[in-house]
Motif scaffolding. Structure first.
Motif, PDB file in Angstrom:
ATOM      1  N   THR A  33      -1.817  -2.274  -2.475  1.00 41.31           N
ATOM      2  CA  THR A  33      -1.570  -2.514  -3.898  1.00 41.31           C
ATOM      3  C   THR A  33      -0.463  -1.617  -4.434  1.00 41.31           C
ATOM      4  O   THR A  33      -0.462  -0.405  -4.185  1.00 41.31           O
ATOM      5  CB  THR A  33      -2.853  -2.264  -4.714  1.00 41.31           C
ATOM      6  N   ASP A  35       1.148   0.425  -7.350  1.00 43.21           N
ATOM      7  CA  ASP A  35       0.705   1.096  -8.566  1.00 43.21           C
ATOM      8  C   ASP A  35       1.943   1.561  -9.332  1.00 43.21           C
ATOM      9  O   ASP A  35       2.598   2.530  -8.943  1.00 43.21           O
ATOM     10  CB  ASP A  35      -0.187   2.283  -8.212  1.00 43.21           C
ATOM     11  N   GLU A  37       2.263   3.157 -11.953  1.00 45.88           N
ATOM     12  CA  GLU A  37       2.155   4.486 -12.553  1.00 45.88           C
ATOM     13  C   GLU A  37       2.447   5.603 -11.555  1.00 45.88           C
ATOM     14  O   GLU A  37       2.748   6.725 -11.953  1.00 45.88           O
ATOM     15  CB  GLU A  37       0.765   4.684 -13.158  1.00 45.88           C
TER      16      GLU A  37
END
Length: 230
Positions: A33, A35, A37
């Motif tokens: 995944t 991310d 951030e």
């Protein structure tokens, strides 16, 4: 009489014909995944896509070897027709814990270029969401398939450092990482930047520089070129 530049040009072409280049890939995040951030898109590759790329290369006859083995080939091969490649990962992100077990199962060696300062969880981008392996996690990686090498104490361009700062960066990182059982004396420059001084200083410390920007021929005897997998 043959022009000296023409002679060198012909010599380089002949060298390339008899020496199959060894590809050394520069990677960062390999995980399921993305991310936003804690990662940059340019540093991330989906784990399934990565596995597919690796398997495809193997089917094409590529043998993945350790950085040490690759360097031995570069120093000693007079003729090389076999395809070799090295997987290297910069910075020691925690996301690597997703892919390392698969690589070990496949018996594929890897090299982790580590910034020692961030093993306590600090982020060089000052981003609290950016996660690194801890020192305990890194030291728990004792498989002979995993090599640990230098990426500088901090993730700073060496061209932004004074000479004394670079010396300190080398000494601090070597002092820490050399206690790892799989430490190897190689240095991957952050952002690919280097100077004659940094090259000479590493040579004096018997540390082998690894370039990410291809400024040196990766069939040479003193340096290894890196490239992106994608």
């Amino acid at each position: 009489m043959m022009n000296i530049e023409l002679f060198h040009r012909i010599s380089r072409k002949l060298t390339k014909l008899r020496l199959q280049p060894i590809r050394v890939f520069c990677l960062h995040h390999i995980c399921r995944t993305f991310d936003a951030e804690s990662m940059y898109k340019c540093d991330w590759m989906p784990i399934d896509e990565f596995k597919s790329e690796v398997v495809s290369m193997q089917q094409d006859g590529v043998e993945f070897v350790s950085l040490i083995t690759a360097y031995q080939h570069i120093c000693n091969d007079w003729f090389r027709c076999k395809k070799y490649a090295v997987l290297s990962f910069d910075d020691g992100y925690a996301s690597l814990k997703e892919i390392l077990p698969w690589l070990e199962k496949q018996q594929i060696p890897v090299t982790l270029f580590i910034n020692g300062k961030y093993l306590d969880g600090t982020s060089y981008r000052k981003n609290a969401m950016e996660k690194y392996m801890t020192k305990d996690e890194l030291w728990s990686l004792t498989s002979p398939l995993i090599e640990v090498a230098n990426h500088g104490w901090e993730h700073i361009r060496v061209t932004d450092m004074k000479e004394g700062e670079f010396r300190t960066s080398v000494e601090q990182n070597v002092q820490l990482l050399s206690t790892h059982p799989n430490y190897i004396p190689f240095w991957a420059y952050t952002y690919g930047t280097r100077t004659d001084f940094t090259d000479n200083y590493l040579s004096g410390k018997h540390i082998i520089p690894v370039y990410v920007d291809g400024v040196k021929n990766y069939n040479g005897k003193k340096v290894i070129h890196r490239e992106l997998l994608k």
